[in-house]
Design a protein around this motif. Structure first.
Motif, PDB file in Angstrom:
ATOM      1  N   UNK A  48       0.835  -1.203   0.000  1.00  0.00           N
ATOM      2  CA  UNK A  48       0.000   0.000   0.000  1.00  0.00           C
ATOM      3  C   UNK A  48       0.869   1.252   0.000  1.00  0.00           C
ATOM      4  N   UNK A  49       1.889   1.276   0.833  1.00  0.00           N
ATOM      5  CA  UNK A  49       2.624   2.507   1.089  1.00  0.00           C
ATOM      6  C   UNK A  49       3.808   2.812   0.205  1.00  0.00           C
ATOM      7  N   UNK A  50       4.206   1.881  -0.656  1.00  0.00           N
ATOM      8  CA  UNK A  50       5.424   2.110  -1.436  1.00  0.00           C
ATOM      9  C   UNK A  50       5.325   3.323  -2.347  1.00  0.00           C
ATOM     10  N   UNK A  51       4.143   3.623  -2.847  1.00  0.00           N
ATOM     11  CA  UNK A  51       3.986   4.792  -3.717  1.00  0.00           C
ATOM     12  C   UNK A  51       3.552   6.046  -2.961  1.00  0.00           C
ATOM     13  N   UNK A 109      -5.263   0.907  -0.055  1.00  0.00           N
ATOM     14  CA  UNK A 109      -5.419  -0.059  -1.140  1.00  0.00           C
ATOM     15  C   UNK A 109      -4.105  -0.209  -1.884  1.00  0.00           C
ATOM     16  N   UNK A 110      -3.879  -1.387  -2.451  1.00  0.00           N
ATOM     17  CA  UNK A 110      -2.747  -1.580  -3.340  1.00  0.00           C
ATOM     18  C   UNK A 110      -2.963  -0.654  -4.540  1.00  0.00           C
ATOM     19  N   UNK A 111      -1.909  -0.154  -5.161  1.00  0.00           N
ATOM     20  CA  UNK A 111      -2.074   0.793  -6.274  1.00  0.00           C
ATOM     21  C   UNK A 111      -3.016   0.312  -7.374  1.00  0.00           C
ATOM     22  N   UNK A 112      -2.963  -0.968  -7.718  1.00  0.00           N
ATOM     23  CA  UNK A 112      -3.815  -1.468  -8.802  1.00  0.00           C
ATOM     24  C   UNK A 112      -5.283  -1.567  -8.414  1.00  0.00           C
ATOM     25  N   UNK A 113      -5.600  -1.401  -7.125  1.00  0.00           N
ATOM     26  CA  UNK A 113      -6.991  -1.498  -6.669  1.00  0.00           C
ATOM     27  C   UNK A 113      -7.650  -0.137  -6.481  1.00  0.00           C
ATOM     28  N   UNK A 114      -6.901   0.945  -6.654  1.00  0.00           N
ATOM     29  CA  UNK A 114      -7.491   2.269  -6.481  1.00  0.00           C
ATOM     30  C   UNK A 114      -8.378   2.615  -7.672  1.00  0.00           C
ATOM     31  N   UNK A 115      -9.305   3.533  -7.450  1.00  0.00           N
ATOM     32  CA  UNK A 115     -10.175   4.005  -8.518  1.00  0.00           C
ATOM     33  C   UNK A 115     -11.296   3.057  -8.892  1.00  0.00           C
ATOM     34  N   UNK A 116     -11.545   2.030  -8.066  1.00  0.00           N
ATOM     35  CA  UNK A 116     -12.592   1.051  -8.358  1.00  0.00           C
ATOM     36  C   UNK A 116     -13.750   1.119  -7.366  1.00  0.00           C
ATOM     37  N   UNK A 153       0.908  13.648   1.657  1.00  0.00           N
ATOM     38  CA  UNK A 153       1.608  12.675   0.827  1.00  0.00           C
ATOM     39  C   UNK A 153       0.708  11.517   0.422  1.00  0.00           C
ATOM     40  N   UNK A 154      -0.420  11.326   1.134  1.00  0.00           N
ATOM     41  CA  UNK A 154      -1.338  10.242   0.813  1.00  0.00           C
ATOM     42  C   UNK A 154      -2.061  10.535  -0.498  1.00  0.00           C
ATOM     43  N   UNK A 178      11.250  14.620   6.583  1.00  0.00           N
ATOM     44  CA  UNK A 178      12.231  14.026   5.681  1.00  0.00           C
ATOM     45  C   UNK A 178      11.505  12.922   4.923  1.00  0.00           C
ATOM     46  N   UNK A 179      11.162  13.168   3.683  1.00  0.00           N
ATOM     47  CA  UNK A 179      10.420  12.204   2.877  1.00  0.00           C
ATOM     48  C   UNK A 179      11.402  11.180   2.322  1.00  0.00           C
ATOM     49  N   UNK A 180      11.123   9.913   2.617  1.00  0.00           N
ATOM     50  CA  UNK A 180      11.962   8.818   2.128  1.00  0.00           C
ATOM     51  C   UNK A 180      11.233   8.068   1.026  1.00  0.00           C
ATOM     52  N   UNK A 181      11.979   7.517   0.126  1.00  0.00           N
ATOM     53  CA  UNK A 181      11.407   6.687  -0.929  1.00  0.00           C
ATOM     54  C   UNK A 181      11.045   5.344  -0.314  1.00  0.00           C
ATOM     55  N   UNK A 182       9.761   5.122  -0.095  1.00  0.00           N
ATOM     56  CA  UNK A 182       9.309   3.902   0.572  1.00  0.00           C
ATOM     57  C   UNK A 182       9.402   2.680  -0.313  1.00  0.00           C
ATOM     58  N   UNK A 183       9.658   2.853  -1.584  1.00  0.00           N
ATOM     59  CA  UNK A 183       9.772   1.695  -2.468  1.00  0.00           C
ATOM     60  C   UNK A 183      11.166   1.077  -2.424  1.00  0.00           C
TER      61      UNK A 183
END
Length: 192
Positions: A48-51, A109-116, A153-154, A178-183
């Motif tokens: 969920x949070x990597x992006x 939601x996982x990125x591919x599950x958003x917008x549904x 950031x959400x 301090x924004x970190x790249x969560x991916x």
């Protein structure tokens, strides 16, 4: 450093929950992950949070992660679609002398599950599960408040979804973060 707006929302009664108009598709279900492991919890968190730059727990040890999961009143619920996880929420409870407060600690939601249209249904379930948590946990006093926080950031649908389900803003803060790249570490770097 980046300026991040943090918005805190709450409900003070289960009667404030506004259910989503949509329902889950026939091939979807939301279920309690009883006995969840730190590894599965971290998997959900990173998916969920990597992006969304969720990185606050990435430095936690397995023991620290497990301590949160094992607290009385902690629950993780997972949204499955066609047999695969597509989102989750984590509840954490704090009890006081006059009742308990449940924080929706993580939600998404996982990125591919958003917008549904799944976010509203999942949040409705999160709120209902939070308000009914004391019925599943003997010894936890009745729930007097459910709350969460979101930040700039959400995803753009987060705050409108929270408000549409009846959560009300009670505080907003702007902080340097301090924004970190969560991916990082989610996938190995390709070979050169």
């Amino acid at each position: 450093m980046t300026q991040v707006t943090v918005t805190f929302l709450q409900q003070l009664s289960s009667s404030e929950v506004i259910p989503a108009a949509k329902s889950l598709p026939d091939t979807a279900r939301i279920e309690l992950a009883a006995g969840i492991t730190p590894e599965y919890s971290r998997f959900l968190y990173q998916c969920v949070g990597s992006e969304l730059n969720w990185a606050d727990r990435l430095d936690s040890t397995r023991e620290q992660w497990n301590e949160v999961l094992q607290r009385p009143g902690s629950e993780t619920w997972v949204l499955y679609l066609d047999g695969s996880p597509k989102g989750y929420f984590e509840l954490v409870t704090a009890s006081g002398p006059t009742g308990s407060e449940v924080e929706i600690f993580y939600f998404g939601l996982f990125p591919e599950a958003t917008g549904q249209g799944l976010g509203g249904v999942l949040l409705t379930e999160a709120l209902n599960s939070a308000w009914s948590l004391a019925t599943r946990w003997p010894g936890i006093p009745g729930i007097t408040r459910v709350w969460l926080h979101t930040c700039s950031l959400d995803g753009p649908a987060a705050l409108p979804n929270y408000q549409a389900r009846g959560l009300k803003i009670y505080r907003t803060e702007v902080e340097d973060s301090q924004v970190r790249d969560a991916s990082l570490g989610l996938w190995p770097e390709p070979a050169a």
